[in-house]
Design a protein around this motif. Structure first.
Motif, PDB file in Angstrom:
ATOM      1  N   UNK A   1       0.822  -1.209   0.000  1.00 31.06           N
ATOM      2  CA  UNK A   1       0.000   0.000   0.000  1.00 31.06           C
ATOM      3  C   UNK A   1       0.861   1.267   0.000  1.00 31.06           C
ATOM      4  N   UNK A   2       1.936   1.269   0.788  1.00 32.24           N
ATOM      5  CA  UNK A   2       2.797   2.455   0.849  1.00 32.24           C
ATOM      6  C   UNK A   2       3.503   2.739  -0.457  1.00 32.24           C
ATOM      7  N   UNK A   3       4.103   1.717  -1.063  1.00 31.70           N
ATOM      8  CA  UNK A   3       4.785   1.917  -2.334  1.00 31.70           C
ATOM      9  C   UNK A   3       3.790   2.179  -3.460  1.00 31.70           C
ATOM     10  N   UNK A   4       2.618   1.543  -3.398  1.00 30.64           N
ATOM     11  CA  UNK A   4       1.594   1.804  -4.396  1.00 30.64           C
ATOM     12  C   UNK A   4       1.113   3.241  -4.343  1.00 30.64           C
ATOM     13  N   UNK A   5       0.899   3.757  -3.145  1.00 28.43           N
ATOM     14  CA  UNK A   5       0.470   5.162  -2.996  1.00 28.43           C
ATOM     15  C   UNK A   5       1.556   6.109  -3.479  1.00 28.43           C
ATOM     16  N   UNK A   6       2.819   5.774  -3.219  1.00 28.00           N
ATOM     17  CA  UNK A   6       3.917   6.632  -3.678  1.00 28.00           C
ATOM     18  C   UNK A   6       4.026   6.613  -5.190  1.00 28.00           C
ATOM     19  N   UNK A   7       3.793   5.469  -5.801  1.00 28.04           N
ATOM     20  CA  UNK A   7       3.881   5.386  -7.263  1.00 28.04           C
ATOM     21  C   UNK A   7       2.721   6.115  -7.936  1.00 28.04           C
ATOM     22  N   UNK A   8       1.547   6.163  -7.289  1.00 24.60           N
ATOM     23  CA  UNK A   8       0.419   6.868  -7.876  1.00 24.60           C
ATOM     24  C   UNK A   8       0.683   8.360  -8.022  1.00 24.60           C
ATOM     25  N   UNK A   9       1.346   8.922  -7.057  1.00 22.46           N
ATOM     26  CA  UNK A   9       1.561  10.369  -7.063  1.00 22.46           C
ATOM     27  C   UNK A   9       2.899  10.734  -7.692  1.00 22.46           C
ATOM     28  N   UNK A  10       3.949  10.044  -7.322  1.00 24.11           N
ATOM     29  CA  UNK A  10       5.278  10.430  -7.780  1.00 24.11           C
ATOM     30  C   UNK A  10       5.780  11.625  -6.993  1.00 24.11           C
ATOM     31  N   UNK A  11       7.073  11.795  -6.906  1.00 23.94           N
ATOM     32  CA  UNK A  11       7.647  12.895  -6.124  1.00 23.94           C
ATOM     33  C   UNK A  11       7.726  14.134  -7.004  1.00 23.94           C
ATOM     34  N   UNK A  12       6.923  15.128  -6.665  1.00 25.77           N
ATOM     35  CA  UNK A  12       6.901  16.342  -7.489  1.00 25.77           C
ATOM     36  C   UNK A  12       7.629  17.472  -6.811  1.00 25.77           C
TER      37      UNK A  12
END
Length: 183
Positions: A172-183
């Motif tokens: 869930x944590x990595x999936x949520x991070x991949x959805x947004x990406x670091x902007x």
């Protein structure tokens, strides 16, 4: 310094005496607070505003701790108390097996670390604020979450539940991070 420590100890003793009495607390409370105020005034007059206040408050803590510690008593254990009635019960007795030991070790170590990293990275990606602040707080979350994962997996008697929660947290944590990406 001895004068400040002495007046702080006297003030702490008077406040403790007021706390332990059933009636007539007000005179002891006022006397204790006045002694603590006297310690601050003495420290400020001798050492200056900043340094004196710091020394007075530090010595008040030391004096209060020593007054409280002076009343410490050791009580013998009750004879009829069972071992399981302690404050923190021990984890359930487990039959040692190689696969449980290996799974528990990997949950407390690498899998717990991956789950903690997923929480930290997800925080850094989704939290509002400056990028540097998000990265710093995300990096500080990782060791705390990893320590919590270690303590929980080593103490929990249901190892499959711990496995499911840690793997689910990582996904869930990595999936949520991949959805947004670091902007």
């Amino acid at each position: 310094m001895a004068l400040i420590l002495g007046s702080s100890a006297a003030g702490a003793w008077m406040l403790r005496r007021a706390w332990s009495r059933k009636a007539g607390k007000a005179p002891w409370r006022w006397a204790g607070l006045c002694m603590l105020l006297l310690a601050i005034i003495l420290a400020v007059s001798m050492l200056g505003k900043g340094r004196g206040t710091f020394m007075a408050l530090t010595l008040m803590g030391v004096a209060g701790l020593s007054v409280v510690a002076s009343g410490y008593t050791m009580k013998p254990a009750k004879a009829g108390r069972a071992a399981r009635e302690g404050l923190a019960p021990e984890p359930a007795e487990r039959a040692p097996s190689a696969w449980r030991t290996t799974l528990r070790w990997s949950l407390a170590g690498p899998i717990g670390m991956v789950a903690a990293m997923s929480l930290g990275i997800s925080y850094a990606v989704w939290a509002p604020g400056e990028a540097q602040t998000r990265l710093l707080i995300g990096g500080l979350i990782v060791p705390l979450a990893w320590g919590g994962a270690m303590a929980w997996t080593l103490a929990d008697s249901r190892i499959l539940r711990a496995t499911a929660v840690l793997v689910g947290t990582a996904i869930a944590g990595f999936g949520a991070a991949m959805l947004r990406g670091f902007a």
